[in-house]
Enzyme design. Structure first.
Site, mmCIF file in Angstrom:
data_model
loop_
_atom_site.group_PDB
_atom_site.id
_atom_site.type_symbol
_atom_site.label_atom_id
_atom_site.label_comp_id
_atom_site.label_asym_id
_atom_site.label_seq_id
_atom_site.Cartn_x
_atom_site.Cartn_y
_atom_site.Cartn_z
ATOM 1 N N LYS A 1 62.276 99.188 25.502
ATOM 2 C CA LYS A 1 62.893 98.994 26.811
ATOM 3 C C LYS A 1 64.263 99.650 26.743
ATOM 4 C CE LYS A 1 64.995 95.535 29.727
ATOM 5 N NZ LYS A 1 65.510 94.167 29.730
ATOM 6 N N GLY B 1 71.674 87.983 33.613
ATOM 7 C CA GLY B 1 72.236 86.671 33.295
ATOM 8 C C GLY B 1 72.832 85.941 34.473
ATOM 9 N N ASN C 1 64.841 85.882 31.136
ATOM 10 C CA ASN C 1 65.431 85.349 29.910
ATOM 11 C C ASN C 1 66.419 84.228 30.220
ATOM 12 O OD1 ASN C 1 66.413 84.879 27.367
ATOM 13 N ND2 ASN C 1 67.218 86.893 26.999
ATOM 14 N N THR C 2 67.540 84.577 30.878
ATOM 15 C CA THR C 2 68.609 83.587 31.059
ATOM 16 C C THR C 2 68.130 82.345 31.808
ATOM 17 O OG1 THR C 2 70.207 85.366 31.052
ATOM 18 C CG2 THR C 2 70.964 83.273 31.942
ATOM 19 N N ALA D 1 65.812 91.009 35.196
ATOM 20 C CA ALA D 1 67.228 90.636 35.318
ATOM 21 C C ALA D 1 67.576 89.958 36.633
ATOM 22 C CB ALA D 1 68.153 91.834 35.126
ATOM 23 N N GLY D 2 68.250 88.853 36.506
ATOM 24 C CA GLY D 2 68.828 88.174 37.665
ATOM 25 C C GLY D 2 67.960 87.101 38.284
#
Lengths: 383, 254
Positions: B95, B156, B204-205, B182-183
């Site tokens: 990635k 994040g 992830n976050t 993301a986000g």
């Protein structure tokens, strides 16, 4: 004895003509911490984006009763950006010779202490001993003496460190852009320079001699380091030397403006408080309480949510454990601030200051895990 | 026919790509299992060459590694990290993350295209993290990317689908799988992009900062599956106004 003009560059000191110093100093001068109200503080806590005004409010005396709320907000930011990671490293002092006369420092050139400098073999032994603890990040420090620890000497130490560590930081005397470039080529990627105090009058009273007396050359060190190719830079004021709220504001703003000008730069903050050393404490120093120190750390976290924040061994185990949970992200372990204390074979030189947390790497590692946090030895590739 | 996600010729039944950062290594296994994830990302800069707590030792067998190039500030650095990843035995997936902004961590699309071109030629299965820009997505496809990974919001931030409309354009126009990365802060947002036709979601976050990490991984899995099912079923059209059951024109006979 005539004193060096602390605002004028000495021969050989590169002037990069940056405007950041003027911006920081003028904003710091106009900052009156006592002028902020409880409403300013609650508004700063509730605001999704922390402006410079919010940062000032968070550092003000009016914020002290709101410390719990500020800590809660700081922890949310910390978790969002770093999760439960706690980065570990250790400092390695390779020389304590110093040409400066900083009235609060154990390495002050007028102090009679045991001076020592490690040779190449001793440096390697020390690094080997540190690497065996599992650490992969090292911070190389020297006293500030171009004579005893010249650039080549520091560069060679970096080259040796590359054999044992993934991440190499430097905390040495400020140098010119081309010298930072050389040190970067030798393997170093992070440069930390403590401005100590951003109040240039106090600065002049505390730094009586040596090249460190020149305020603007030190101030612009981070920018020169970035121009020289370093990946990241660290900032700090030594709380207690002057008005700690104004100093913390200036350090945070300095970091903020550098990030704005160099968006790729990784930003790190340190939060040292004045500690006893071989030098007597200067008369005008201020006692900064634990609550006030935590206030500063949390304000940094909220204003610079993406920045690394290091918690010093100047603080005790209880404070450090809690600080990494709330706002700080980086902790040193197995710390010796003297010369040649990681392995048995090197000469011993005296310490720069007294530390309050003598825990080994294993002890800190376990403590971090017990906090429900994750010790991280490296998060970096030198490319 | 079984619904599969195909990346670089490899087939996956899960459409949830899980991140491994920001939470304790010993929770990775439970998170992967609850997520039903078959692909997990890891920052190569976090991987050890041995020594204490190597993240690679915590990733369950059979899970495909998707190493990322985080820490790279330009194409050249991303290429070097990707090559190192292959040397470390992390496989051919990569990635690409090229970021030269430490505050918002927004990707540099231009450098990402350059790195994609080089790495795809070297046989990597390249999944580039990008700002959702149609022209760049086309360039990435031409450069040999196996998917595109547009961001929903800054990494994040848990801010959700800030770039919703632009992601939809990529889904409509790009033939490669569009993996939203993301986000995304909540399962409902993951569900929404899957309903829109995204091929997969990477998170992830949102999971790492949840009170119960394995349970949140499970919630995301269900949301992603629900969204995918809705997309395949063909969701009803959304109308501006009500659709009257006794229409005004009902009196007409011819």
């Amino acid at each position: 004895m005539s004193m060096i003009n602390h605002l004028e560059y000495m021969d050989g000191m590169e002037n990069i003509g940056s405007d950041i110093q003027d911006k920081v100093i003028s904003q710091m001068k106009s900052y009156i911490p006592e002028s902020y109200s409880a409403e300013d503080v609650t508004s700063a806590i509730e605001s999704p984006i922390c402006t410079e005004e919010d940062f000032k409010a968070l550092l003000s005396p009016a914020a002290e009763p709101f410390l719990e709320d500020i800590a809660q907000k700081a922890m949310r930011e910390r978790n969002k950006h770093f999760g439960n990671s706690v980065y570990m490293f250790t400092p390695l002092y390779i020389s304590n010779y110093c040409e400066n006369q900083c009235v609060y420092c154990g390495f002050n050139c007028k102090n009679t202490i045991r001076r020592a400098k490690l040779n190449a073999e001793e440096i390697e032994q020390e690094m080997k001993a540190i690497a065996e603890t599992g650490l992969q990040e090292i911070l190389i420090l020297t006293g500030e003496s171009r004579k005893y620890s010249d650039i080549k000497y520091i560069g060679e130490a970096c080259k040796t460190a590359r054999k044992y560590f993934r991440v190499i930081g430097l905390e040495v005397y400020p140098v010119n852009t081309d010298e930072y470039r050389y040190l970067h080529e030798c393997g170093a990627d992070f440069v930390t320079v403590f401005q100590e105090t951003y109040d240039s009058d106090s600065y002049a009273q505390l730094h009586l001699g040596g090249h460190k007396r020149v305020f603007p050359y030190r101030f612009n060190a981070q920018e020169r380091a970035l121009i020289g190719g370093m990946r990241g830079v660290g900032f700090a004021s030594l709380s207690g030397l002057s008005d700690f709220r104004k100093d913390a504001f200036a350090a945070g703003l300095h970091a903020h403006l550098i990030q704005k000008k160099y968006p790729h730069a990784e930003i790190a903050m340190s939060c040292p408080r004045l500690r006893p050393s071989k030098s007597p404490l200067p008369v005008n120093t201020v006692n900064v309480t634990e609550r006030q120190l935590l206030q500063i750390i949390c304000a940094y976290r909220i204003f610079l949510p993406y920045a690394s924040i290091t918690i010093s061994t100047r603080e005790c185990e209880r404070f450090r454990n809690n600080a990494v949970k709330i706002a700080a992200t980086k902790i040193s372990a197995g710390v010796n601030v003297g010369i040649g204390e990681h392995s048995d074979s090197a000469d011993k030189g005296d310490e720069q200051f007294e530390i309050s947390d003598p825990r080994s790497v294993t002890q800190v590692y376990s403590a971090v895990e017990e906090l429900g946090m994750q010790p991280v030895m490296q998060e970096y590739i030198y490319v | 026919m079984e619904d599969k996600l195909i990346l670089g010729g490899r087939e996956f039944t899960s459409r949830f790509i899980l991140g491994s950062g920001k939470y304790s290594l010993d929770l990775i296994k439970a998170a992967v299992e609850n997520a039903g994830a078959q692909i997990i990302t890891l920052a190569l800069r976090r991987a050890n060459n041995g020594g204490a707590a190597n993240i690679l030792d915590y990733i369950p067998e059979g899970v495909t590694l998707l190493p990322n190039t985080s820490g790279a500030r330009n194409a050249e650095e991303a290429v070097r990290i990707a090559r190192l990843s292959r040397e470390l035995g992390c496989g051919d997936f990569v990635k690409i993350e090229v970021i030269r902004d430490s505050k918002y961590l927004l990707p540099d699309n231009y450098e990402t295209v350059k790195a994609t071109e080089i790495l795809a030629k070297e046989g990597f299965i390249v999944l580039p993290y990008m700002y959702p820009d149609l022209n760049i997505a086309r360039d990435l496809a031409n450069a040999g990317a196996s998917a595109v990974m547009p961001l929903a919001a800054p990494i994040g931030s848990n801010r959700g689908l800030c770039t919703r409309d632009f992601i939809k354009i990529l889904i409509d126009e790009i033939d490669l799988p569009v993996i939203v990365d993301a986000g995304i802060g909540k399962p409902s947002q993951a569900c929404e992009v899957m309903e829109m036709g995204a091929a997969a979601v990477m998170a992830n976050t949102a999971i790492a900062t949840a009170g119960n990490i394995p349970e949140m991984a499970s919630a995301f899995r269900l949301a992603i599956e629900a969204g995918r099912k809705a997309f395949l079923s063909g969701t009803g059209k959304v109308r501006e106004t009500a659709s009257a059951s006794s229409p005004l024109t009902g009196f007409l006979h011819d």
